[in-house]
Design an enzyme around this catalytic site. Structure first.
Site, short mmCIF file in Angstrom:
data_model
loop_
_atom_site.label_atom_id
_atom_site.label_comp_id
_atom_site.label_asym_id
_atom_site.label_seq_id
_atom_site.Cartn_x
_atom_site.Cartn_y
_atom_site.Cartn_z
N HIS A 10 0.83 -1.21 0.00
CA HIS A 10 0.00 0.00 0.00
C HIS A 10 0.87 1.26 0.00
O HIS A 10 0.71 2.14 -0.85
CB HIS A 10 -0.92 -0.02 1.23
CG HIS A 10 -1.81 1.17 1.34
ND1 HIS A 10 -3.12 1.16 0.90
CD2 HIS A 10 -1.60 2.42 1.82
CE1 HIS A 10 -3.66 2.36 1.09
NE2 HIS A 10 -2.76 3.14 1.66
N GLU A 11 1.80 1.31 0.94
CA GLU A 11 2.62 2.52 1.05
C GLU A 11 3.57 2.65 -0.15
O GLU A 11 3.87 3.75 -0.60
CB GLU A 11 3.40 2.54 2.37
CG GLU A 11 2.53 2.44 3.63
CD GLU A 11 1.39 3.46 3.70
OE1 GLU A 11 1.50 4.53 3.08
OE2 GLU A 11 0.37 3.15 4.38
ZN ZN Z 1 -3.02 5.23 1.96
#
Ligand code: ZN
Length: 510
Positions: free
Chosen positions: A264-265
């Site tokens: 995600h990051e």
């Molecule tokens: Zn996010």
């Protein structure tokens, strides 16, 4: 020197200050010892004040006027003209917000956040109520200062997603509910436990980090211009495209935590790393309203990239068919009895849950709608803070069929309202919609994409996203970016199609 050059130099300095602030914030959330908090707070406050006075000043106002005269008649679509318009829009909003209101919000926010943390620990909503009432009052003042024509929420959401309104969100939410609620019911009617629980075992944290580094590099995160560290609440932050920091969180028993937070990051990080180099230190890589050096078009647009890589790619069958063997090499005992298909099913199991941050792809947007609907009703005075636990629980029952056993796992679970972050929640759903739309457009325009993804070649997709979206920084809005790639603005249909197809297949619904 032209007026434009002078303004650009001033914005460049402002940008340097914002990046310095980001550096302090990154350190605070990853490395800083607990007792550093008080002095770090003062450093952040001083630097924030300095940044704001660099931006909101007579000098900026004069330069802005002169620049607008100077560039009148230039191509309205050029980065130059769009950068100046960003500065103008932000400047006008800043001028409308009294600095004493900002100071009161900051002061109350810090205390209110501490009160929230205590109330959550003690499961005591009553003790948090007075703080929330005052924070709501300040947000109403803020909305009045920013200005709106229809609903106070419209003013607040501008800070995160320019152009979004409560009326439009209402339509988006209604479309999503009409698709998601029946799908959820069909899934619940056939859901059964998997033959093996993979999360009973212990997964060595150093080995988890190794896999996180490997998978994020594989999708294209450039470690010569970035780092991965750990943080209790994972985030991404950049100090220009050449230094992008991502974080993840490790749980020895729950391997998906670190893997998907890292993906995600890294998805956020890919956006920042692929902004055109010439936009560095310009108005097109800074959020002037939030005073934050960030390159994505908006909060929603940033979530598009993180959700796309985390979910549409990282939770796909193709992804684990290719990479599960690496997991098995790293964790031979823990995953001895598993295979790629079981792992794919385990990381996509749909289960209505009380907690937003633990929600799967199907139920996640319901958690967001519940929060945004409550915010809108609070701001318009249709409901009272006193009644929040009841209203929260009734909506949880309606959307997810669950009643929180306590407020800790109900209305008290998120930090956002305590520091006054009203209007921010819808960005997660906007990101999910945009991710599905962008990937559908990429599939339509790239005939070889399915084969490339199945072979683990992520570079062509990354190139397409960079060319169509990332490289423009904040030059275009979410709707403009989507119109450029798909011919239309935000549209819920591709997200609903994606969920329907993926989960019908996973649960054998047809
Ligand atoms: Zn996010």
């Amino acid at each position: 020197m032209t007026a434009y050059d002078d303004l650009a130099a001033r914005i460049g300095e402002y940008h340097d200050l914002l990046c310095a602030l980001n550096t302090l914030k990154w350190d605070m959330r990853t490395m800083m010892p607990a007792r550093g908090a008080a002095s770090r707070g003062r450093q952040l406050a001083t630097l924030t004040k300095l940044a704001k006075s660099t931006f909101v000043s007579e000098k900026t106002a004069r330069l802005l006027d002169a620049t607008e005269t100077e560039i009148a008649g230039e191509d309205a679509d050029s980065y130059r003209v769009r950068a100046v318009r960003q500065v103008r829009d932000a400047y006008d909003i800043h001028r409308r917000i009294p600095s004493e209101l900002v100071a009161r919000m900051a002061a109350l926010g810090a205390q209110s956040e501490a009160a929230w943390a205590e109330a959550k620990d003690a499961d005591d909503f009553a003790s948090f109520k007075p703080w929330l009432k005052r924070m709501l009052g300040l947000n109403i003042e803020l909305a009045e200062a920013i200005g709106y024509s229809d609903h106070p929420f419209d003013a607040l959401v501008q800070q995160f997603e320019p152009g979004m309104t409560s009326a439009r969100l209402g339509r988006i939410f209604a479309e999503l509910k009409a698709g998601i609620l029946p799908l959820l019911e069909r899934i619940a009617s056939v859901d059964a436990p998997l033959p093996l629980n993979l999360w009973d075992a212990e997964y060595d944290l150093a080995a988890q980090k190794g896999i996180c580094l490997e998978l994020t590099a594989l999708i294209g995160f450039d470690y010569t211009r970035g780092r991965l560290d750990s943080a209790p609440h994972p985030f991404e932050i950049s100090f220009t495209r050449d230094d992008v920091r991502i974080t993840t969180r490790y749980d020895a028993n729950y391997l998906p935590m670190s893997l998907f937070a890292a993906l995600h990051e890294a998805g956020h990080g890919l956006y920042e790393q692929n902004i055109a180099p010439e936009l560095t230190r310009t108005a097109l890589t800074a959020d002037f309203i939030g005073q934050y050096a960030v390159g994505g078009a908006s909060f929603g647009a940033h979530e598009f990239s993180s959700r796309l890589w985390e979910n549409q790619i990282g939770r796909s069958r193709d992804f684990w068919r290719l990479h599960f063997s690496r997991l098995q090499e790293a964790f031979p005992a823990q995953l001895a009895a598993a295979d790629a298909e079981l792992f794919y099913r385990a990381v996509n199991r749909v289960r209505p849950s009380l907690i937003r941050v633990e929600a799967d792809e199907v139920t996640y947007n319901l958690h967001i709608m519940l929060r945004a609907e409550i915010e809108m009703a609070l701001l318009e005075g249709a409901i009272a803070v006193d009644d929040l636990p009841e209203i929260w629980n009734a909506k949880m029952e309606e959307y997810l069929g669950l009643t929180p056993p306590d407020d800790r796992r109900g209305v008290l679970q998120d930090v956002h309202w305590s520091f006054g972050g009203f209007g921010n929640f819808p960005c997660y759903t906007i990101g999910n919609i945009m991710a599905a739309q962008a990937l559908a457009a990429a599939r339509a325009q790239m005939p070889d994409l399915a084969g490339e993804l199945a072979a683990g070649d992520y570079q062509p997709l990354l190139n397409w996203l960079s060319d169509k979206i990332y490289r423009h920084g904040r030059a275009y809005s979410t709707d403009e970016l989507l119109t450029r790639v798909s011919g239309e603005g935000l549209n819920t249909a591709p997200l609903l199609d994606y969920l329907e197809n993926k989960y019908s297949d996973l649960y054998g619904l047809n």
